[in-house]
Design an enzyme around this catalytic site. Structure first.
Site: not given
Ligand code: PGA
Length: 323
Positions: A38, A40, A215, A255
């Protein structure tokens, strides 16, 4: 010691490699390992091209890999990423108030400034879409019901979906983790009718992403992940069907990186990962994808062949090895 050949058990009597904590249920699915990247809202045209070159330089082993660039770079990624990489959008639109009992879903293009519809993704042959990511739920106010409609709508247009679920730290600490996740799943199950227009199975991947692990560098423990994944699979068995429970791939996200992925991949109920930050580093991401081999070994399944596995047992009938 004697060896015999048999169908792989749904859950090995004893996990051959590192077993999850004793009191945590193990209930493996049958799907192929699947890893999502991903990206983002990161990158530029130049950095996306570099990343795609790094990905194309890697070798992937028996794993489905789906990368999700920002919308503007989807076309570039579709044109330049080599198989077996597949591409996903990070979101798509449906009218929140849409009431569509016949599931015709023909109202999603129109006066919706700034949005991208599932029909448009279908038009560009984008095969996957990520829906219900916690950042969309928390920053853009997407409700469970809205996400459920999006999933069904995307499925109706033939898209495969990674649907994200997960709890906040506060919800975990107050013992509400599974209530939160089951409500998120129920909203999806309510909308997917599994008959005419949209369906579960290998085309709906569930990503369990505890919000407190996204994150933050704080990874959920293997026990926490296995526990939630096994309960999600059980929920699918109880509320959808046993068949769907076995076919649905459940990813862990939060993470995950090139260092911690192997330990997690050993868990029987982890069918892959959804990776944010570490998916922006090509070499690391390829390494994470290839923990598929660690997973297959740990659950006693041979890559590319899930029909016949040789298990070795000791004198007491305990499983001691798989080949
Ligand atoms: P992270 O993000 O790997 O950077 O924690 C995961 C995600 O949000 O999908």
């Amino acid at each position: 010691m004697r060896a015999r050949t048999l169908e792989p058990p749904r859950a090995p009597a004893r996990a051959p490699a590192r077993a999850p904590a004793r009191d945590v249920a193990a209930r493996a699915g049958r799907g192929r390992f699947v890893v999502g990247g991903n990206w983002k809202c990161h990158g530029s045209r130049a950095s996306v091209r570099t990343l795609i070159e790094e990905l194309n330089a890697g070798t992937l082993k028996d794993v489905d890999v789906v990368v999700a660039p920002p919308f503007l770079y989807l076309d570039d990624a579709m044109a330049t990423l080599k198989a077996p990489y597949e591409v996903a959008a990070q979101n798509c639109w449906v009218e929140p108030g849409l009431v569509d009992p016949t599931h015709r879903y023909d109202s999603e293009t129109g006066a919706f400034t700034g949005e991208v519809s599932a029909e448009m993704l279908e038009d560009l042959r984008i095969p996957w879409v990520i829906l219900g990511h916690s950042e969309r739920r928390s920053l853009f106010g997407e409700s469970n019901e809205f996400v459920g409609k999006k999933v069904a709508h995307a499925r109706y247009h033939g898209l495969s979906v990674i649907v994200c679920v997960g709890e906040t730290l506060e919800e975990r600490e107050s013992g509400k983790t599974m209530d939160v996740i089951f409500s998120q799943l129920k909203a999806v199950a309510t909308e997917i009718d599994d008959k005419e227009h949209s369906s579960w199975g290998s085309q709906v991947v569930i990503a369990y992403e505890p919000i407190w692990a996204i994150g933050t560098g704080k990874v959920a423990t293997p026990e926490q992940v296995q526990d939630v994944h096994a309960k999600i699979r059980q929920w699918l068995a109880d509320n959808v069907s046993e068949e769907v429970a076995l076919a649905t791939r459940i990813q862990y996200g939060g993470s995950v990186n090139a260092t911690n992925c192997s330990e997690l991949a050993r868990l029987s109920d982890i069918d892959g990962f959804l990776v944010g930050g570490a998916s922006l580093k090509g070499e690391d991401f390829v390494k994470i994808c290839n923990t598929s081999a660690v997973h297959y070994k740990a659950i006693g399944r041979k890559p590319r062949d899930d029909s016949v596995v040789t298990f070795s047992f000791d004198e007491d009938g305990e499983l001691i090895d798989t080949k």
